[in-house]
Write an enzyme that holds these catalytic residues in place. Sequence first.
Site, mmCIF file in Angstrom:
data_model
loop_
_atom_site.group_PDB
_atom_site.id
_atom_site.type_symbol
_atom_site.label_atom_id
_atom_site.label_comp_id
_atom_site.label_asym_id
_atom_site.label_seq_id
_atom_site.Cartn_x
_atom_site.Cartn_y
_atom_site.Cartn_z
ATOM 1 N N ARG A 1 -1.789 -3.804 -0.742
ATOM 2 C CA ARG A 1 -1.018 -3.131 0.297
ATOM 3 C C ARG A 1 -1.812 -2.996 1.583
ATOM 4 O O ARG A 1 -1.281 -2.479 2.570
ATOM 5 C CB ARG A 1 -0.646 -1.740 -0.198
ATOM 6 C CG ARG A 1 0.839 -1.600 -0.577
ATOM 7 C CD ARG A 1 1.066 -0.155 -0.929
ATOM 8 N NE ARG A 1 2.435 0.239 -1.005
ATOM 9 C CZ ARG A 1 3.181 0.224 -2.102
ATOM 10 N NH1 ARG A 1 2.712 -0.281 -3.217
ATOM 11 N NH2 ARG A 1 4.401 0.701 -2.076
ATOM 12 N N ARG B 1 13.831 8.915 -7.342
ATOM 13 C CA ARG B 1 12.370 8.987 -7.171
ATOM 14 C C ARG B 1 12.049 10.023 -6.113
ATOM 15 O O ARG B 1 12.683 10.049 -5.073
ATOM 16 C CB ARG B 1 11.850 7.611 -6.729
ATOM 17 C CG ARG B 1 10.944 6.969 -7.738
ATOM 18 C CD ARG B 1 10.629 5.562 -7.361
ATOM 19 N NE ARG B 1 9.675 5.478 -6.255
ATOM 20 C CZ ARG B 1 9.073 4.355 -5.904
ATOM 21 N NH1 ARG B 1 9.325 3.234 -6.553
ATOM 22 N NH2 ARG B 1 8.218 4.338 -4.907
ATOM 23 N N LYS C 1 11.012 -6.014 -4.797
ATOM 24 C CA LYS C 1 9.806 -6.585 -5.420
ATOM 25 C C LYS C 1 9.771 -6.283 -6.919
ATOM 26 O O LYS C 1 9.491 -7.159 -7.716
ATOM 27 C CB LYS C 1 8.527 -6.011 -4.780
ATOM 28 C CG LYS C 1 8.373 -6.283 -3.296
ATOM 29 C CD LYS C 1 7.023 -5.784 -2.774
ATOM 30 C CE LYS C 1 6.815 -4.290 -2.911
ATOM 31 N NZ LYS C 1 7.719 -3.457 -2.095
ATOM 32 N N ARG D 1 18.802 4.463 -4.666
ATOM 33 C CA ARG D 1 18.065 3.972 -5.838
ATOM 34 C C ARG D 1 17.938 5.018 -6.934
ATOM 35 O O ARG D 1 17.658 6.178 -6.662
ATOM 36 C CB ARG D 1 16.674 3.504 -5.389
ATOM 37 C CG ARG D 1 15.771 3.078 -6.532
ATOM 38 C CD ARG D 1 14.678 2.175 -6.071
ATOM 39 N NE ARG D 1 13.597 2.865 -5.397
ATOM 40 C CZ ARG D 1 12.488 2.247 -4.959
ATOM 41 N NH1 ARG D 1 12.365 0.937 -5.108
ATOM 42 N NH2 ARG D 1 11.548 2.922 -4.358
ATOM 43 N N ARG E 1 6.968 5.881 4.702
ATOM 44 C CA ARG E 1 6.554 4.682 3.955
ATOM 45 C C ARG E 1 6.795 3.422 4.782
ATOM 46 O O ARG E 1 6.002 2.480 4.742
ATOM 47 C CB ARG E 1 7.280 4.614 2.603
ATOM 48 C CG ARG E 1 6.721 5.646 1.619
ATOM 49 C CD ARG E 1 7.694 5.992 0.513
ATOM 50 N NE ARG E 1 8.026 4.886 -0.343
ATOM 51 C CZ ARG E 1 9.186 4.756 -0.997
ATOM 52 N NH1 ARG E 1 10.124 5.678 -0.884
ATOM 53 N NH2 ARG E 1 9.397 3.727 -1.783
HETATM 54 P P1 AMP Z 1 5.747 1.682 -5.106
HETATM 55 O O1 AMP Z 1 6.335 2.025 -6.429
HETATM 56 O O2 AMP Z 1 5.119 0.315 -5.071
HETATM 57 O O3 AMP Z 1 6.711 1.906 -3.962
HETATM 58 O O4 AMP Z 1 4.519 2.713 -4.863
HETATM 59 C C1 AMP Z 1 4.754 4.094 -4.775
HETATM 60 C C2 AMP Z 1 3.590 4.780 -4.091
HETATM 61 O O5 AMP Z 1 2.387 4.577 -4.858
HETATM 62 C C3 AMP Z 1 3.248 4.275 -2.701
HETATM 63 O O6 AMP Z 1 4.054 4.864 -1.697
HETATM 64 C C4 AMP Z 1 1.775 4.676 -2.589
HETATM 65 O O7 AMP Z 1 1.642 6.058 -2.333
HETATM 66 C C5 AMP Z 1 1.264 4.408 -4.006
HETATM 67 N N1 AMP Z 1 0.763 3.023 -4.173
HETATM 68 C C6 AMP Z 1 1.273 2.051 -4.987
HETATM 69 N N2 AMP Z 1 0.556 0.928 -4.878
HETATM 70 C C7 AMP Z 1 -0.422 1.163 -3.977
HETATM 71 C C8 AMP Z 1 -1.479 0.379 -3.422
HETATM 72 N N3 AMP Z 1 -1.662 -0.905 -3.764
HETATM 73 N N4 AMP Z 1 -2.293 0.980 -2.502
HETATM 74 C C9 AMP Z 1 -2.130 2.260 -2.142
HETATM 75 N N5 AMP Z 1 -1.146 3.055 -2.622
HETATM 76 C C10 AMP Z 1 -0.299 2.523 -3.529
#
Ligand code: AMP
Length: 220
Positions: free
Chosen positions: A90, A155, A15, A127, A166
């Site tokens: 989400r 990360r 994404k 990654r 996740r």
């Molecule tokens: P990502 O970089 O999109 O994988 O997001 C990393 C982490 O940030 C996720 O595993 C969540 O803990 C938090 N996070 C990011 N976006 C959201 C969202 N829209 N709602 C809730 N938690 C989020």
Amino acid sequence: MALNLVMLGPPGAGKGTQAERIAAAHGIAKISTGDILRDAVQSGSALGGAAQAVMDAGQLVSDEIMVGIVQERLARSDTAAGFVLDGFPRTVPQAAALDRLMAGRDPLVALEIAVGEDQLLRRLLARRVCDACGATPAGTTDETCRRCGGRLVHRSDDEESVIRERFAVYLRDTSPLVDYYRARPTFRSIDGTRSVEDVAGEIETAIASMVAGTSTADRT
Ligand code: AMP
């Protein structure tokens, strides 16, 4: 017409990579809620303090906080020509809140990038992300970011037990969004197992067909 895009798909589907390309190609704002939270953690703000433990456990930050962040971000003028949201919504309540925030704006276009779990796990374990600009170069063993010279790091939530959590959270809370958007004429599902270039090509074709569809609908 503004291109207002939502990227759906599990962790590691691509994404962020695709959102960055779309934003550059269409001259629209890229909004990654994960990046916003990671910046908050790095800057040591109150939001970062609250978010860090939740992120490191692979759980979701509350809908209330996330909707507030996105509402504030969408109010900025650089989203007038359009935006691509990466990592939001989400949950179904976040999607419903986003629909409310879209009042008076062009309709949302939703793209799902579909990839199976085995491939996602391999991608996430490999990654690397730039600690300065957030780039995630695919399949690199470099330690330095080619774009900005920053450090490429792992990360902290790309660790197997957190990745599995996740995935579980994605299945439970986020995958219902595919059904939330599927009935709309502005939804497409893309096969995300192929190369970055191939996926990007399919996304552009899908965007073009949806934009043509909505402008035809507007005329009738
Ligand atoms: P990502 O970089 O999109 O994988 O997001 C990393 C982490 O940030 C996720 O595993 C969540 O803990 C938090 N996070 C990011 N976006 C959201 C969202 N829209 N709602 C809730 N938690 C989020």
